[in-house]
Enzyme design. Structure first.
Site, PDB file in Angstrom:
ATOM      1  N   GLY A 153     -11.294  -1.571   1.841  1.00  0.00           N
ATOM      2  CA  GLY A 153     -11.855  -1.879   3.148  1.00  0.00           C
ATOM      3  C   GLY A 153     -10.735  -1.941   4.183  1.00  0.00           C
ATOM      4  O   GLY A 153      -9.595  -2.291   3.843  1.00  0.00           O
ATOM      5  N   ASP A 289     -10.389  -5.087  -0.420  1.00  0.00           N
ATOM      6  CA  ASP A 289     -10.595  -5.090   1.033  1.00  0.00           C
ATOM      7  C   ASP A 289      -9.296  -5.444   1.757  1.00  0.00           C
ATOM      8  O   ASP A 289      -8.866  -6.598   1.753  1.00  0.00           O
ATOM      9  CB  ASP A 289     -11.700  -6.086   1.391  1.00  0.00           C
ATOM     10  CG  ASP A 289     -12.046  -6.043   2.862  1.00  0.00           C
ATOM     11  OD1 ASP A 289     -11.470  -5.193   3.587  1.00  0.00           O
ATOM     12  OD2 ASP A 289     -12.880  -6.858   3.295  1.00  0.00           O
ATOM     13  N   HIS A 290      -8.706  -4.456   2.366  1.00  0.00           N
ATOM     14  CA  HIS A 290      -7.418  -4.586   3.044  1.00  0.00           C
ATOM     15  C   HIS A 290      -7.579  -5.023   4.516  1.00  0.00           C
ATOM     16  O   HIS A 290      -6.601  -5.132   5.248  1.00  0.00           O
ATOM     17  CB  HIS A 290      -6.711  -3.222   2.947  1.00  0.00           C
ATOM     18  CG  HIS A 290      -5.262  -3.239   3.219  1.00  0.00           C
ATOM     19  ND1 HIS A 290      -4.709  -2.660   4.348  1.00  0.00           N
ATOM     20  CD2 HIS A 290      -4.215  -3.753   2.525  1.00  0.00           C
ATOM     21  CE1 HIS A 290      -3.396  -2.814   4.313  1.00  0.00           C
ATOM     22  NE2 HIS A 290      -3.064  -3.463   3.231  1.00  0.00           N
ATOM     23  N   SER A 291      -8.809  -5.247   4.963  1.00  0.00           N
ATOM     24  CA  SER A 291      -9.041  -5.664   6.347  1.00  0.00           C
ATOM     25  C   SER A 291      -8.453  -7.066   6.570  1.00  0.00           C
ATOM     26  O   SER A 291      -8.234  -7.806   5.602  1.00  0.00           O
ATOM     27  CB  SER A 291     -10.541  -5.691   6.651  1.00  0.00           C
ATOM     28  OG  SER A 291     -11.151  -6.777   5.975  1.00  0.00           O
TER      29      SER A 291
END
Ligand SMILES: *[C@@H]1O[C@H](CO)[C@@H](O)[C@H](O)[C@H]1NC(C)=O
Length: 347
Positions: A153, A289-291
């Site tokens: 993400g 999820d890298h957000s």
């Protein structure tokens, strides 16, 4: 005669409207700002789908195209970059910065900020697109979305501002100490922008963070917080905490060497998000999820949302980075509703 004149006038106005620098939606229309969330690949097939919102959508709407498509909001926004990247004109400038730039550029040393973004501008308007995606953007419209950008993400915030705002945005980028891997700033543009492009400026004395109140082209208030590495403290618990106005959730990357725990000893408690559920997905773990973002727990304290570019990690206390925040209630609802689980305070 008057009709011919009007016709010419409309053509001229129409042209300026389509060539000016602005955040753009999937139809290529200028929008004041947008926030975009690329979902992770959790079902083996939808890793390029994204959710989008701007001031007209009242919350998340699914993108009609995948993010790597030439019609995605990101691609539409980057079009002036790819139209001008090979011709160094004296009317269009850009700074592409990323601590993890695409090939053939080299990864930045950790003295540079943990930060990723795009600035495009002419002498009238410009955009600041802050995001979380490694290797982005690639060199041309056919490869702007990286192969590495499928699994995790990612978050994006795009704002359209007057040219004059970029004198101050440049100073935020000096605090963040961004790593520009490709840039062109015409000689007649602000020296502050030249300095960012040349990696020549950084803050020399405390305080090692800076707040900038920004007004978008259409008059919305966004606030940028930027910290320099010498602050030696966490962006969320030391900088954003003072301004959130209430306890808040902090979403960062779930695969960190030395993650910081939820912090319950600061004025506003920082709860680490552990799982996210987007309207289009099942709940997923932050390990895919890298957000990076934060949102207050309670709207009545302050409906405050930030899209950030740092994680809650020990080594990142000594790096530059920042966040762009808004008190738009629709943005608050959109982010508040996707927090699925979080790390509570220790008993
Ligand atoms: C909470 O955050 C503050 C400011 O970053 C820091 O000084 C403190 O050590 C943190 N406490 C815990 C338990 O993480």
């Amino acid at each position: 005669m008057i009709w011919i004149f009007l016709g010419i006038l409309l053509t001229v106005v129409g042209c300026t409207a389509t060539t000016s620098i602005s955040c753009r939606n999937e139809q290529g229309q200028a929008v004041d700002w947008y926030i975009l969330y690329k979902q992770p690949n959790i079902d083996g097939k939808n890793g390029l789908r994204y959710l989008y919102m701007d001031e007209t959508t009242n919350g998340w709407v699914p993108g009609q195209y995948t993010i790597d498509d030439k019609q995605s909001a990101v691609a539409q926004t980057l079009k002036p970059l790819f139209d001008n990247i090979d011709t160094e004109t004296d009317t269009f400038g850009y700074i592409l910065y990323n601590d993890q730039p695409p090939v053939p550029y080299r990864t930045a040393s950790s003295s540079y900020g943990h930060s990723k973004g795009v600035v495009l501008l002419d002498k009238h308007t410009g955009i600041w697109l802050s995001h979380s995606t490694p290797d982005f953007p690639g060199v041309d419209i056919n490869s702007f979305w990286p192969q590495s950008g499928y699994h995790n993400g990612q978050s994006f915030i795009c704002g359209t501002y007057k040219y004059s705002t970029f004198k101050d945005i440049a100073i935020q980028l000096e605090y963040i100490h961004v790593n520009p891997f490709n840039s062109h700033i015409p000689e007649s543009f602000y020296p502050e922008l030249q300095c960012v492009a040349n990696k020549g400026c950084y803050p020399k004395e405390a305080p090692y963070y800076r707040q900038l109140d920004m007004t978008t082209l259409a008059g919305h208030k966004f606030v940028s917080y930027a910290k320099y590495g010498r602050l030696h403290d966490d962006l969320f618990s030391a900088v954003l905490d003072k301004h959130m106005g209430g306890d808040f959730y902090a979403k960062s990357w779930g695969r960190l060497r030395h993650p910081l725990p939820s912090n319950c000893s600061v004025p506003n408690i920082v709860y680490n998000v552990e799982q996210v559920q987007l309207p289009t997905t099942e709940p997923f773990s932050i390990t895919v999820d890298h957000s990076k973002w934060s949102v207050t727990v309670d709207e009545s304290s302050r409906p405050w949302t930030c899209i950030a570019d740092m994680n809650r990690e020990v080594s990142q206390e000594s790096r530059g980075g920042g966040a762009v925040c808004t008190d738009n209630p629709a943005v608050w609802s959109a982010f508040s509703s996707i927090v699925f689980s979080y790390e509570p305070c220790p008993n």
